[in-house]
Design a protein around this motif. Sequence first.
Motif, PDB file in Angstrom:
ATOM      1  N   PRO A 166       0.818  -1.209   0.000  1.00 14.18           N
ATOM      2  CA  PRO A 166       0.000   0.000   0.000  1.00 14.18           C
ATOM      3  C   PRO A 166       0.857   1.266   0.000  1.00 14.18           C
ATOM      4  CG  PRO A 166      -0.792  -1.553   1.631  1.00 14.18           C
ATOM      5  CD  PRO A 166       0.507  -2.080   1.133  1.00 14.18           C
ATOM      6  N   THR A 167       0.359   2.268  -0.704  1.00 13.00           N
ATOM      7  CA  THR A 167       1.049   3.558  -0.779  1.00 13.00           C
ATOM      8  C   THR A 167       0.307   4.646  -0.024  1.00 13.00           C
ATOM      9  OG1 THR A 167      -0.135   4.171  -2.786  1.00 13.00           O
ATOM     10  CG2 THR A 167       1.977   2.996  -3.057  1.00 13.00           C
ATOM     11  N   GLY A 168      -0.931   4.342   0.386  1.00 17.31           N
ATOM     12  CA  GLY A 168      -1.754   5.359   1.022  1.00 17.31           C
ATOM     13  C   GLY A 168      -2.524   6.182   0.010  1.00 17.31           C
ATOM     14  N   SER A 169      -2.675   5.652  -1.199  1.00 20.64           N
ATOM     15  CA  SER A 169      -3.377   6.368  -2.267  1.00 20.64           C
ATOM     16  C   SER A 169      -4.840   6.600  -1.877  1.00 20.64           C
ATOM     17  CB  SER A 169      -3.322   5.565  -3.570  1.00 20.64           C
ATOM     18  OG  SER A 169      -4.162   4.424  -3.469  1.00 20.64           O
ATOM     19  N   PRO A 170      -5.476   7.586  -2.505  1.00 19.22           N
ATOM     20  CA  PRO A 170      -6.904   7.817  -2.242  1.00 19.22           C
ATOM     21  C   PRO A 170      -7.756   6.566  -2.499  1.00 19.22           C
ATOM     22  CG  PRO A 170      -5.984   9.690  -3.413  1.00 19.22           C
ATOM     23  CD  PRO A 170      -4.912   8.621  -3.393  1.00 19.22           C
ATOM     24  N   GLN A 171      -7.405   5.799  -3.522  1.00 20.78           N
ATOM     25  CA  GLN A 171      -8.157   4.571  -3.828  1.00 20.78           C
ATOM     26  C   GLN A 171      -8.024   3.565  -2.680  1.00 20.78           C
ATOM     27  OE1 GLN A 171      -7.029   2.625  -7.484  1.00 20.78           O
ATOM     28  NE2 GLN A 171      -8.213   0.805  -7.017  1.00 20.78           N
ATOM     29  N   GLU A 172      -6.823   3.393  -2.158  1.00 23.39           N
ATOM     30  CA  GLU A 172      -6.626   2.466  -1.035  1.00 23.39           C
ATOM     31  C   GLU A 172      -7.371   2.943   0.204  1.00 23.39           C
ATOM     32  OE1 GLU A 172      -2.168   1.143  -2.484  1.00 23.39           O
ATOM     33  OE2 GLU A 172      -2.380   2.457  -0.749  1.00 23.39           O
ATOM     34  N   MET A 173      -7.329   4.233   0.460  1.00 17.91           N
ATOM     35  CA  MET A 173      -8.037   4.780   1.621  1.00 17.91           C
ATOM     36  C   MET A 173      -9.540   4.563   1.479  1.00 17.91           C
ATOM     37  SD  MET A 173      -5.625   5.621   3.553  1.00 17.91           S
ATOM     38  CE  MET A 173      -6.586   6.379   4.836  1.00 17.91           C
ATOM     39  N   ARG A 174     -10.070   4.786   0.287  1.00 19.38           N
ATOM     40  CA  ARG A 174     -11.504   4.543   0.047  1.00 19.38           C
ATOM     41  C   ARG A 174     -11.845   3.075   0.273  1.00 19.38           C
ATOM     42  NH1 ARG A 174     -10.626   8.276  -4.129  1.00 19.38           N
ATOM     43  NH2 ARG A 174     -10.372   6.618  -5.670  1.00 19.38           N
ATOM     44  N   GLN A 175     -10.949   2.175  -0.148  1.00 16.21           N
ATOM     45  CA  GLN A 175     -11.202   0.747   0.038  1.00 16.21           C
ATOM     46  C   GLN A 175     -11.232   0.389   1.524  1.00 16.21           C
ATOM     47  OE1 GLN A 175      -8.339  -2.010  -1.710  1.00 16.21           O
ATOM     48  NE2 GLN A 175      -9.995  -3.455  -2.123  1.00 16.21           N
TER      49      GLN A 175
END
Length: 168
Positions: free
Chosen positions: A37-46
């Motif tokens: 994980p990079t902490g991207s907005p997509q990962e945070m939304r998930q």
Amino acid sequence: MTGIFIGLGEVVSPPSAFAIFATTYPDQVVASGSFLPTGSPQEMRQLIRTNSQVNAEIAPAADIGDTWSIDVTQGDCDDYACTKRARLLKAGWPTSTLLLAAVQIPSREFHLVLVARMPRGDLVLDNLEVALLSPIADHYRWIMIQDPADPLVWREAILSREEEGQAA
């Protein structure tokens, strides 16, 4: 930027129900994952979506016999945490970043949460909260957490502040 990470202390005996969980769901305790994980907005939304969906799908109920289960219709904190972890693992998240952790809440009860180890700090997914939390939320006393290197190993949980990207 400084992140809050749950540090790893000495190896400890896991919660008693974990041994049965590991036998019942062996795929949940094998190191896996297809990305970091990079902490991207997509990962945070998930993470937010998974936390919200599981919190809504499982009706709170006391566990008889303290069993940890996945994808149940009713259960307690361990069922919520294990279900969230299982869904994120199925989506490709690595076991090294999805750690079950035992805490004590103000009522002095043992409580299981899921910790998502992100580059800028750990995030807590809890069935008692709608939002993702920082580990320093004042209603947690950290007891133990899975070792990111081996999901079968549990360690003392210690709060620490480390520089961004330097998880304990």
